[in-house]
Scaffold this active site. Sequence first.
Site, PDB file in Angstrom:
ATOM      1  N   PRO A 281     -51.411  -4.993   4.534  1.00  0.00           N
ATOM      2  CG  PRO A 281     -49.758  -3.341   4.624  1.00  0.00           C
ATOM      3  CD  PRO A 281     -50.882  -3.850   3.790  1.00  0.00           C
TER       4      PRO A 281
ATOM      5  CD  GLU B 288     -48.482   5.624   1.461  1.00  0.00           C
ATOM      6  OE1 GLU B 288     -48.308   5.054   2.544  1.00  0.00           O
ATOM      7  OE2 GLU B 288     -47.566   5.778   0.615  1.00  0.00           O
TER       8      GLU B 288
HETATM    9  C1  LIG Z   1     -47.388   0.123  -0.174  1.00  0.00           C
HETATM   10  S1  LIG Z   1     -48.746  -0.867   0.304  1.00  0.00           S
HETATM   11  C2  LIG Z   1     -49.656   0.239   1.324  1.00  0.00           C
HETATM   12  C3  LIG Z   1     -49.265   0.161   2.756  1.00  0.00           C
HETATM   13  C4  LIG Z   1     -50.051   1.135   3.639  1.00  0.00           C
HETATM   14  N1  LIG Z   1     -49.635   2.474   3.393  1.00  0.00           N
HETATM   15  C5  LIG Z   1     -49.817   0.779   5.101  1.00  0.00           C
HETATM   16  O1  LIG Z   1     -48.854   1.288   5.686  1.00  0.00           O
HETATM   17  O2  LIG Z   1     -50.582  -0.032   5.658  1.00  0.00           O
HETATM   18  C6  LIG Z   1     -49.705  -0.983  -1.162  1.00  0.00           C
HETATM   19  C7  LIG Z   1     -50.603  -2.180  -1.253  1.00  0.00           C
HETATM   20  O3  LIG Z   1     -49.827  -3.359  -1.265  1.00  0.00           O
HETATM   21  C8  LIG Z   1     -50.546  -4.421  -0.663  1.00  0.00           C
HETATM   22  N2  LIG Z   1     -49.710  -4.988   0.410  1.00  0.00           N
HETATM   23  C9  LIG Z   1     -48.513  -4.521   0.809  1.00  0.00           C
HETATM   24  N3  LIG Z   1     -48.006  -5.263   1.783  1.00  0.00           N
HETATM   25  C10 LIG Z   1     -48.887  -6.256   2.024  1.00  0.00           C
HETATM   26  C11 LIG Z   1     -48.929  -7.351   2.924  1.00  0.00           C
HETATM   27  N4  LIG Z   1     -47.957  -7.581   3.804  1.00  0.00           N
HETATM   28  N5  LIG Z   1     -49.989  -8.187   2.872  1.00  0.00           N
HETATM   29  C12 LIG Z   1     -50.992  -7.965   2.006  1.00  0.00           C
HETATM   30  N6  LIG Z   1     -51.017  -6.924   1.133  1.00  0.00           N
HETATM   31  C13 LIG Z   1     -49.983  -6.083   1.137  1.00  0.00           C
HETATM   32  C14 LIG Z   1     -51.870  -3.874  -0.184  1.00  0.00           C
HETATM   33  O4  LIG Z   1     -52.857  -4.171  -1.139  1.00  0.00           O
HETATM   34  C15 LIG Z   1     -51.590  -2.379  -0.140  1.00  0.00           C
HETATM   35  O5  LIG Z   1     -52.761  -1.612  -0.329  1.00  0.00           O
END
Ligand SMILES: C[S@@+](CC[C@H](N)C(=O)[O-])C[C@H]1O[C@@H](n2cnc3c(N)ncnc32)[C@H](O)[C@@H]1O
Length: 252
Positions: A100, A127
């Site tokens: 993200p 995470e």
């Molecule tokens: C729960 S998310 C981690 C978010 C991270 N803790 C942050 O706040 O930036 C887990 C994984 O989901 C994917 N992910 C989640 N949201 C995303 C988005 N909007 N675009 C691309 N990948 C996403 C990424 O690969 C990320 O490492």
Amino acid sequence: MNRCVTAMHFDIFTLFPEAFDGPLRCSIVGRAIDRGLLSVGVHNIRDYASDRHRVCDDYPYGGGAGMVLKPEPVFVAAESVLNWSAADGEPPCPIVLMTPQGRTLTQNLVSELAESPRLALVCGHYEGVDERIREHLVTDEISIGDYVLTGGELPALIILDAVSRWIPGVLGDEDSVQEDSFANGLIEHPHYTRPVAYRDWTVPEVLRSGDHGEIARWRRQQSLLRTQQRRPDLLERISLTREDTKLLDAQT
Ligand SMILES: C[S@@+](CC[C@H](N)C(=O)[O-])C[C@H]1O[C@@H](n2cnc3c(N)ncnc32)[C@H](O)[C@@H]1O
């Protein structure tokens, strides 16, 4: 807009390869794979973990919620599959981290990605991923929007789906991708199909007129109006012709 290569290969690195089973089998993407226009390797990061239990995540240094994807299995997976070493410098293809925090996916970015014959997509989970993956392995970071998902599998599928539309032969109509929303800076005009009348709602007369000039004019006008109403930010970024301004003024 950029021109696309004639076929593409994706390497996807994930802890959940089963997430790709259904989406890669159906509809336009499934057919593109069957026809050899698109090939996809889905690689289970866990297969590249060296310890007995194939552990791929661990607690974050400094404490806090959630688990973090370890660097070793992700580096080893990417280096083995791409037949390359991070110590060599430039990888043989772009390696894109789903996050993200990356640059937001747009149709322009999609067409840029479609210029590469091979793309590697790394899916985070939990995470997120160890920062060294971001610093020393990937060449790009892409977000599909300002919200947080549980993993990078859906973002990877979204990129694959959007990019594959740019491969010549994947869509039935070659022009379609050039006429879609965003291709020319506007959102697309409305579409209608049969029946002519459904309940009390009829298809606009002009679309049934057979006058291709008028139809094109109406579509351009609708496209301009929709963009003005729904995405005025897009309209500000393009230069309108005198004819465009007339079409807009005629409706407002
Ligand atoms: C729960 S998310 C981690 C978010 C991270 N803790 C942050 O706040 O930036 C887990 C994984 O989901 C994917 N992910 C989640 N949201 C995303 C988005 N909007 N675009 C691309 N990948 C996403 C990424 O690969 C990320 O490492």
